[in-house]
Design an enzyme around this catalytic site. Structure first.
Site, PDB file in Angstrom:
ATOM      1  N   ASP A   2      81.882  -2.787  92.830  1.00  0.00           N
ATOM      2  CA  ASP A   2      81.337  -1.447  93.014  1.00  0.00           C
ATOM      3  C   ASP A   2      82.465  -0.465  92.703  1.00  0.00           C
ATOM      4  O   ASP A   2      83.540  -0.864  92.231  1.00  0.00           O
ATOM      5  CB  ASP A   2      80.747  -1.267  94.420  1.00  0.00           C
ATOM      6  CG  ASP A   2      81.778  -1.179  95.524  1.00  0.00           C
ATOM      7  OD1 ASP A   2      82.999  -1.335  95.250  1.00  0.00           O
ATOM      8  OD2 ASP A   2      81.388  -0.944  96.673  1.00  0.00           O
ATOM      9  N   CYS A  52      84.760  -5.087  96.165  1.00  0.00           N
ATOM     10  CA  CYS A  52      84.302  -3.782  96.653  1.00  0.00           C
ATOM     11  C   CYS A  52      85.472  -3.169  97.404  1.00  0.00           C
ATOM     12  O   CYS A  52      86.594  -3.666  97.308  1.00  0.00           O
ATOM     13  CB  CYS A  52      83.031  -3.890  97.500  1.00  0.00           C
ATOM     14  SG  CYS A  52      83.202  -4.715  99.101  1.00  0.00           S
ATOM     15  N   THR A  86      86.379  -3.109 100.613  1.00  0.00           N
ATOM     16  CA  THR A  86      87.003  -4.040 101.565  1.00  0.00           C
ATOM     17  C   THR A  86      86.807  -5.506 101.183  1.00  0.00           C
ATOM     18  O   THR A  86      87.517  -6.370 101.689  1.00  0.00           O
ATOM     19  CB  THR A  86      86.409  -3.860 102.976  1.00  0.00           C
ATOM     20  OG1 THR A  86      85.019  -4.188 102.930  1.00  0.00           O
ATOM     21  CG2 THR A  86      86.611  -2.448 103.491  1.00  0.00           C
ATOM     22  N   HIS A 110      88.678 -26.819 100.460  1.00  0.00           N
ATOM     23  CA  HIS A 110      87.827 -27.249 101.567  1.00  0.00           C
ATOM     24  C   HIS A 110      86.368 -26.843 101.423  1.00  0.00           C
ATOM     25  O   HIS A 110      85.486 -27.560 101.892  1.00  0.00           O
ATOM     26  CB  HIS A 110      88.357 -26.695 102.891  1.00  0.00           C
ATOM     27  CG  HIS A 110      89.721 -27.164 103.222  1.00  0.00           C
ATOM     28  ND1 HIS A 110      90.398 -26.723 104.338  1.00  0.00           N
ATOM     29  CD2 HIS A 110      90.559 -28.032 102.594  1.00  0.00           C
ATOM     30  CE1 HIS A 110      91.590 -27.298 104.378  1.00  0.00           C
ATOM     31  NE2 HIS A 110      91.707 -28.098 103.335  1.00  0.00           N
ATOM     32  N   HIS A 112      84.754 -32.656 103.725  1.00  0.00           N
ATOM     33  CA  HIS A 112      84.442 -31.332 103.181  1.00  0.00           C
ATOM     34  C   HIS A 112      83.079 -31.335 102.494  1.00  0.00           C
ATOM     35  O   HIS A 112      82.326 -30.358 102.593  1.00  0.00           O
ATOM     36  CB  HIS A 112      85.538 -30.867 102.234  1.00  0.00           C
ATOM     37  CG  HIS A 112      86.860 -30.718 102.923  1.00  0.00           C
ATOM     38  ND1 HIS A 112      87.036 -29.948 104.056  1.00  0.00           N
ATOM     39  CD2 HIS A 112      88.068 -31.264 102.660  1.00  0.00           C
ATOM     40  CE1 HIS A 112      88.293 -30.020 104.444  1.00  0.00           C
ATOM     41  NE2 HIS A 112      88.942 -30.827 103.616  1.00  0.00           N
TER      42      HIS A 112
END
Length: 148
Positions: free
Chosen positions: A7, A64, A66, A97, A133
């Protein structure tokens, strides 16, 4: 092929990632956004997740402000394992993992130098293929844990 999306809060950092990909001759497709104009991150998360779930791209990078919102949006899509990473340890661990197929970062959280190192780590770390995993990924995907 790597799918890219962002964004407005991730646009500048995406440009740095594009430079890294071009310098390393890594094929990518840029799904936008293409400038700093305000946009809604779920649109670009969906474009990148669609490219991965439809087999057009193998991995993705979403950015974005954050990294939180775009990772939440991406993880709503079945088959997507998007990981918000702020350091190389997390990028390595999520590939080893979780077999994460999308790296998420925050353009207002991670600087360009570190973002490139995180991207390099994410793209160059293989999944461990360890039985425990695989079992956990199957549980995430609501499959029988014994499936491989």
């Amino acid at each position: 092929m790597i799918a890219l999306g962002c964004d407005h809060g991730g646009y500048e950092l995406k440009q740095e990632i594009i430079k890294y990909l071009e310098e390393n001759n890594l094929p990518f497709k840029d799904f936008g956004c293409y400038d700093n104009s305000s946009v809604d991150y779920p649109i670009y998360a969906r474009k990148v997740t669609d490219a991965i779930t439809h087999g057009e791209c193998d991995k993705g990078i979403l950015i974005c402000g954050t990294g939180i919102g775009i990772s939440i949006a991406a993880n709503k899509v079945p088959g997507i394992r998007a990981a918000l990473c702020t350091d190389c340890f997390c990028a390595e661990a999520t590939r080893l993992h979780n077999d994460a197929n999308i790296l998420c970062m925050g353009g207002r959280v991670v600087g360009p130098g570190l973002a490139v190192k995180i991207t390099d780590t994410f793209l160059n770390t293989p999944f461990s293929n360890d039985e425990r995993h695989i079992r956990r990924i199957n549980l995430i995907e609501n499959r029988d844990p014994s499936e491989n």
